[in-house]
Design an enzyme around this catalytic site. Structure first.
Site, PDB file in Angstrom:
ATOM      1  N   HIS A  21       0.835  -1.200   0.000  1.00  0.00           N
ATOM      2  CA  HIS A  21       0.000   0.000   0.000  1.00  0.00           C
ATOM      3  C   HIS A  21       0.873   1.255   0.000  1.00  0.00           C
ATOM      4  CE1 HIS A  21      -4.092  -1.706   1.006  1.00  0.00           C
ATOM      5  NE2 HIS A  21      -3.304  -2.765   1.080  1.00  0.00           N
ATOM      6  N   ASP A 123      -5.191   6.281   2.332  1.00  0.00           N
ATOM      7  CA  ASP A 123      -5.247   4.895   1.892  1.00  0.00           C
ATOM      8  C   ASP A 123      -6.611   4.305   2.227  1.00  0.00           C
ATOM      9  OD1 ASP A 123      -3.585   2.282   1.167  1.00  0.00           O
ATOM     10  OD2 ASP A 123      -4.753   1.817   2.965  1.00  0.00           O
TER      11      ASP A 123
END
Length: 488
Positions: A21, A123
């Site tokens: 990520h 995120d």
């Protein structure tokens, strides 16, 4: 590195600490900086990861990027103590841990003044921090989604279809309707939503609910890869009665090493590939968390040996106590006796980290047996390498279904619908998949053709005039005009 005050405004990123990520989001940020043409800078607020090993990984990423000379400023947020007590799911722990950073995020954003904040981008697992921007009315809020549009469509559906879908996920028969895809068998639902992790459902549903409050969702995909699913999201087929936020498909977003890193000594795996014929090697690698037990190793070894094909197998050992990351493998202990001797000359078993992108880019590689992490799948398609999916965790089972059934760039390794024993792969199944993957079956030949087509499509998407390039330009125009900064 530049001072954000030198630009007209700054985009604030809040990435997750997981490497897949974190680095995907930073790579997307670099693309955004290029498209902003100097009108905006990038400020990354770095949460300290909840474990020492993860914190060390993030620190290494930050050091590398900070030394690259790019226009990125990294600000470390004050450490917070992880919540203690029993959690229904790991997602609950992550949610609570992320949420505890909210005061520090608010303070960090306030400290950027007088530089205007053009946007806050979090995120997909940091959506509790969207509430910080909600208190700053002028700051548009975005989610960076590092996975597929198919998983996004599913997550958007979770809140509205809670009772029906949550109940069916406890079983193994039947299908799930993911807008834009053919009916998805329950066995291909993400492992993080499986019947033994049903407590996760509520947390993923909450993430999906929070996505709807964002101004937009920036996704690591493209029209060429997932046009049908992206259309379904845009047409409002995921959340009944409520349009989803605009989805900006800017992928493939792939992180490549800096030039000075590429000039380091060639890795042993790449040196070995240099001596192999073009398209002759099948590559097996299962990501940063992927490992299999000794019983499974024996089946893989037998399957590879019987296939007769050349192979490069990245084999890792089990994680040490308290870690989720595999260790360097003890090949003598893990491999069947005599395997290395019998396959000498046509196979290499590598017991440690390997440079996956360099391997996939090598002309000797003709197929990839992969865990189907989305970053790995994108890398494989970027280099035109067909796959055999071996999903392990997360959303990877859904990725495997999409790669085989929808995109056609992969051959089926295991028929999950006929399986009663999970994803244990027998030697015969791997042998069949490897033979097919390397062009020995019609399915394999079609996958190779589709992978070559996808390679061209991925590259075209991000070039001038491509769909992802256009989406990125539109996104940056939105941020520079809507976040307090003038357009370039």
């Amino acid at each position: 590195m530049i001072d954000p005050s030198m630009a007209a405004g700054t985009i604030v990123f809040i990435p997750c600490w997981e490497s897949g990520h974190f680095m995907s989001m930073i790579a997307a940020g670099k693309r955004m900086l290029d498209a902003a043409a100097g009108a905006l800078s990038l400020t990354v607020l770095v949460m300290r990861a909840p474990t020492a090993a993860k914190a060390s990984e993030v620190e290494a990423h930050v050091r590398r990027e900070a030394a690259s000379g790019l226009d990125i400023r990294f600000l470390n947020l004050p450490a917070v103590e992880p919540s203690t007590g029993g959690f229904v799911a790991s997602e609950e722990f992550n949610f609570r841990y992320t949420q505890r950073h909210a005061p520090h995020v608010e303070e960090a954003i306030a400290g950027l003044a007088p530089t205007p904040v053009a946007a806050l981008v979090v995120d997909l697992f940091c959506t509790p921090l969207l509430d910080v921007a909600a208190d700053l009315a002028a700051v548009p809020r975005y989610v960076y989604f590092a996975s597929t549009a198919a998983f996004l469509a599913l997550m958007l559906r979770l809140p509205a279809f809670r009772d029906d879908l949550a109940a069916r996920l406890r079983g193994t028969e039947g299908t799930v309707h993911v807008p834009g895809l053919p009916p998805v068998p329950l066995r291909y639902m993400p492992a993080c939503l499986s019947r033994d992790k049903i407590g996760n459902y509520e947390w993923f549903a909450d993430y999906g609910r929070r996505f709807m409050d964002a101004r937009g969702i920036i996704i690591n995909s493209s029209v060429e890869l997932e046009g049908g699913v992206l259309d379904a999201i845009a047409d409002g087929r995921c959340v009944p009665g409520r349009p989803a936020p605009a989805v900006h498909a800017i992928g493939p977003v792939i992180w490549f090493a800096a030039r000075e890193q590429q000039q380091q000594q060639t890795h042993v795996c790449v040196q070995w590939l240099d001596a192999q014929p073009a398209g002759s090697v099948v590559f097996l690698c299962f990501g940063s968390k992927g490992f299999v037990d000794t019983a499974q190793v024996a089946e893989v070894a037998a399957g590879l040996e019987r296939s007769g094909h050349r192979f490069l197998w990245v084999l890792r050992g089990p994680p040490s106590a308290g870690s989720s990351h595999p260790t360097d493998a003890d090949l003598d202990a893990m491999l069947p006796g005599g395997f290395l001797e019998r396959t000498q000359g046509r196979g290499l078993v590598w017991p440690a980290w390997a440079p996956q992108k360099e391997v996939l880019a090598h002309p000797a590689v003709g197929g990839f047996v992969s865990h189907c992490g989305w970053n790995s799948a994108l890398e494989s398609m970027w280099f035109g390498v067909p796959m055999a999916p071996w999903p392990l965790y997360g959303e990877q089972h859904l990725n495997a279904f999409e790669l085989v059934r929808e995109m056609g760039v992969a051959v089926q390794l295991k028929d999950m619908e006929a399986s009663e024993v999970g994803y244990f792969v027998e030697a015969a199944e791997l042998e069949r998949a490897v033979r097919g993957l390397m062009g020995g079956t019609e399915e394999g030949r079609k996958a190779r053709e589709k992978a070559a087509e996808m390679k061209a499509a991925c590259r075209k998407a991000v070039e001038e005039g491509g769909s992802s390039h256009a989406a990125l330009r539109k996104l940056m125009a939105e941020m520079t005009t809507g976040g307090g900064a003038p357009p370039p």
